[in-house]
Scaffold this active site. Structure first.
Site, PDB file in Angstrom:
ATOM      1  N   SER A   1      38.203  48.178  54.787  1.00 33.75           N
ATOM      2  CA  SER A   1      38.219  48.930  56.030  1.00 33.75           C
ATOM      3  C   SER A   1      39.158  50.125  55.887  1.00 33.75           C
ATOM      4  O   SER A   1      40.150  50.074  55.153  1.00 33.75           O
ATOM      5  CB  SER A   1      38.710  48.031  57.155  1.00 33.75           C
ATOM      6  OG  SER A   1      39.055  48.794  58.293  1.00 33.75           O
TER       7      SER A   1
ATOM      8  N   CYS B   1      38.198  53.403  66.915  1.00 37.94           N
ATOM      9  CA  CYS B   1      39.562  52.878  66.804  1.00 37.94           C
ATOM     10  C   CYS B   1      40.547  53.966  66.385  1.00 37.94           C
ATOM     11  O   CYS B   1      40.259  54.780  65.517  1.00 37.94           O
ATOM     12  CB  CYS B   1      39.583  51.694  65.844  1.00 37.94           C
ATOM     13  SG  CYS B   1      38.538  50.325  66.399  1.00 37.94           S
TER      14      CYS B   1
ATOM     15  N   ASP C   1      32.050  47.351  62.990  1.00 40.58           N
ATOM     16  CA  ASP C   1      32.656  46.717  61.818  1.00 40.58           C
ATOM     17  C   ASP C   1      33.815  45.801  62.203  1.00 40.58           C
ATOM     18  O   ASP C   1      34.054  44.784  61.545  1.00 40.58           O
ATOM     19  CB  ASP C   1      33.143  47.783  60.837  1.00 40.58           C
ATOM     20  CG  ASP C   1      32.004  48.331  59.999  1.00 40.58           C
ATOM     21  OD1 ASP C   1      30.839  48.157  60.399  1.00 40.58           O
ATOM     22  OD2 ASP C   1      32.276  48.946  58.952  1.00 40.58           O
TER      23      ASP C   1
ATOM     24  N   GLU D   1      33.565  44.766  53.811  1.00 38.77           N
ATOM     25  CA  GLU D   1      34.955  45.177  53.962  1.00 38.77           C
ATOM     26  C   GLU D   1      35.840  43.936  54.075  1.00 38.77           C
ATOM     27  O   GLU D   1      35.405  42.913  54.597  1.00 38.77           O
ATOM     28  CB  GLU D   1      35.122  46.038  55.217  1.00 38.77           C
ATOM     29  CG  GLU D   1      34.440  47.381  55.128  1.00 38.77           C
ATOM     30  CD  GLU D   1      34.654  48.242  56.357  1.00 38.77           C
ATOM     31  OE1 GLU D   1      34.367  49.433  56.283  1.00 38.77           O
ATOM     32  OE2 GLU D   1      35.095  47.706  57.398  1.00 38.77           O
TER      33      GLU D   1
ATOM     34  N   CYS E   1      31.508  55.857  64.931  1.00 41.13           N
ATOM     35  CA  CYS E   1      31.744  54.680  64.097  1.00 41.13           C
ATOM     36  C   CYS E   1      31.192  54.776  62.679  1.00 41.13           C
ATOM     37  O   CYS E   1      30.480  55.687  62.321  1.00 41.13           O
ATOM     38  CB  CYS E   1      31.323  53.422  64.811  1.00 41.13           C
ATOM     39  SG  CYS E   1      32.300  53.204  66.337  1.00 41.13           S
ATOM     40  N   ASP E   2      31.533  53.732  61.925  1.00 42.24           N
ATOM     41  CA  ASP E   2      31.624  53.808  60.476  1.00 42.24           C
ATOM     42  C   ASP E   2      30.338  54.189  59.746  1.00 42.24           C
ATOM     43  O   ASP E   2      30.311  55.103  58.952  1.00 42.24           O
ATOM     44  CB  ASP E   2      32.109  52.464  59.925  1.00 42.24           C
ATOM     45  CG  ASP E   2      33.453  52.056  60.488  1.00 42.24           C
ATOM     46  OD1 ASP E   2      33.724  52.373  61.651  1.00 42.24           O
ATOM     47  OD2 ASP E   2      34.226  51.422  59.779  1.00 42.24           O
TER      48      ASP E   2
END
Length: 557
Positions: free
Chosen positions: A471, A193, A80, A445, A121-122
């Site tokens: 986000s 992240c 992302d 996002e 991750c997302d």
């Protein structure tokens, strides 16, 4: 006991299938063992995935040690952060469904007896959890672990710091050379992240749901603890087969409440308001926005995590991780919920954490929270009859109640251009519409826009309302998921420049202060916009996706 893999390896009729399995190197002994699918979202595009092949080898070692046969396969994965701020973000949310479908199809076609889901991750973590719920095979998740935080001029930094640095350059608070130095320091290695953004929020919720082993969310990606978790996951999945413990026994209304309370205590990403309902839908559990709102009013916000504060995942891990958060929430947690590591109560340490980092306690106690209510809030009103979402933990106190004239943009790029041109005024409510699940499509996002605002002179002076999403790294009065979306004819489609929008986060209200007769007149003239995509996966997604209020699941699923 009979296993699903028997249908591809037992009996005279299955000699052709056995022949193909022997071509893979299997012998007679291995043909008699359980078959374990290893779904790995490794790729060389996403920092959170770049190390997953190494973890997969350890998982396979654990499977073999425990008496199983591992079969590794891959899914797609989208970063992302790289996709942010341009047309690539249209593809992000649709990828969740592709991940879920890929795992489901591979497991069904090859008759696996169990699954180890390796992901970061997302959209990839929730996609795999959705597949686990659909398939209902014994399954365990191994998330890839968080990235270490960066350091710049004595400050702890992460990817959100870089996005906000762009806004600081635009406003003259930072030079381009300083931004380059920050850019080079913020993301020091593999992992998701470092803040409590969507990827790490979902890792935490997976542990709270009970589908990872204790400590599974917070051990850093590049650490011995993460490697040991990988080997343990491979061993543990064989025990799940022996116990016949399936996701349908783990995913329950109570386990989703546990996960939601942990989310609220952490001040997690607003994207969980899409993903938890979508996972619950696959598990045939009724859990949605109303539950987020109900639980938020009785669950305090306990952790001041980035982007709302300075703590990163390594600080949370040092304080005891998700288990310690659940320990702090113990009177509110359903400790008897089954989990791949026993029951959820087994994930809690004996004592509450008093660990400090960066000058403050990482996990506050129930009687001294950061905020008395959870870090997410669901607002409703005539602008959002079906609801909208805000990360209240990351909103400045003076912005919790706010009203101002609308400034309407038909897509995110228009809002960014207006900001760069200095054409946004303090006190305005920026409206970015036709960015919903179908209208976007893909519900982009908007970290590019929110971080410009947060890093510049308009920080704390404007609000943002959209049928798109944000986000997990966003902060400020950013209200997303407005439902029904503009493309479906929701009230957001009728807003005009200058209309007053009133936001009251403590009272969970959002209103459009325009006369009903005027709105009816506008509705009579309104026409749905032409679709942005007329062929390919995004056109198909736009035709099939449902409301954000229901998790943006596909119709007919």
């Amino acid at each position: 006991m009979s296993l699903p893999s028997d249908q591809v390896k037992k009996g005279v009729l299955r000699a052709p299938q056995r022949s193909l399995l022997r071509a893979l190197g299997l012998d007679d002994q291995e043909l008699g063992r359980p078959f374990v699918g290893i779904a790995n979202s490794f790729n060389q595009v996403i920092p959170g995935h770049m190390h997953l092949n190494r973890l997969a080898e350890l998982v396979k070692d654990g499977v073999r040690e425990a008496g199983g046969v591992p079969f590794e396969f891959n899914t797609i994965g989208i970063c992302d952060g790289i996709a942010m701020g341009h047309a690539g973000m249209y593809s992000s949310l649709p990828s969740r469904e592709v991940v879920a479908d890929s795992v489901e199809l591979m497991a069904n076609a090859h008759a696996f007896d169990a699954l180890v889901l390796i992901s970061s991750c997302d959209k990839i973590v929730p996609g795999m959890l959705m597949a686990a719920a659909r398939l209902d095979l014994p399954a365990i998740m191994l998330t890839g672990g968080p990235m270490a935080a960066g350091s710049y001029q004595g400050e702890v930094v992460d990817l959100a710091s870089v996005f906000e640095g762009v806004g600081k350059v635009a406003s003259g608070q930072m030079s381009e050379d300083q931004l380059t130095e920050l850019e080079c320091a913020a993301c020091p290695g593999p992992g998701s992240c470092a803040g409590m953004f969507t990827a790490n929020t979902m890792a935490c919720l997976t542990e709270a749901l009970g589908l990872t082993l204790p400590g599974g969310a917070c051990a850093l990606a590049d650490s011995p603890q993460r490697e040991e978790l990988a080997r343990q996951a491979g061993r543990a999945v064989l025990k799940l087969i022996e116990k016949d413990l399936r996701p349908s026994q783990i995913f329950s209304a109570k386990s989703f409440e546990n996960a939601c309370r942990v989310d609220l205590a952490l001040g997690g990403s607003t994207n969980t308001c899409l993903h938890l309902p979508a996972i619950a839908h696959e598990a045939r559990v009724n859990f949605g926005l109303a539950d987020f709102d109900r639980l938020a009013q009785t669950t305090p916000h306990l952790c001041l995590m980035s982007p709302a504060g300075q703590h990163r995942m390594e600080h949370l891990g040092a304080a005891g991780g998700v288990g310690a958060v659940m320990k702090a929430l113990e009177p509110l947690i359903n400790a008897e919920c089954p989990a791949v590591g026993g029951v959820i109560g087994d994930y809690l340490p004996a004592e509450a954490s008093t660990s400090e980092a960066l000058g403050r306690r990482v996990i506050m106690p129930l009687d001294d929270p950061v905020h008395t209510e959870g870090g997410l809030a669901i607002l409703k009103g005539d602008l959002a009859p079906d609801g909208c979402v805000v990360k209240s933990a990351a909103v400045a106190e003076h912005m919790l109640v706010f009203s101002g004239p609308a400034r309407v943009f038909e897509k995110e790029e228009d809002g960014v251009a207006a900001y760069q041109a200095g054409d946004i005024q303090p006190g305005e409510v920026l409206v970015v519409r036709y960015e919903g699940p179908a209208g976007g499509p893909g519900m982009r996002e908007m970290l590019a826009l929110t971080s410009m605002i947060a890093g510049g002179p308009l920080d704390g002076k404007v609000a943002l309302v959209t049928d798109g999403r944000f986000s997990g790294a966003s902060r400020g009065a950013a209200i997303g998921h407005v439902s029904p979306e503009a493309a479906a004819g929701g009230p957001l489609a009728l807003v005009e420049d200058g209309d007053v929008i009133a936001i009251d986060i403590p009272d969970r209200k959002i209103s459009l202060q325009v006369d009903v007769g005027e709105l009816e007149s506008r509705r009579a003239k309104w026409q749905a916009p032409a679709p942005r995509f007329t062929r390919g996966v995004l056109a198909r997604y736009a035709a099939l996706v449902g409301s954000a209020a229901g998790g943006a699941i596909l119709k007919g699923n």
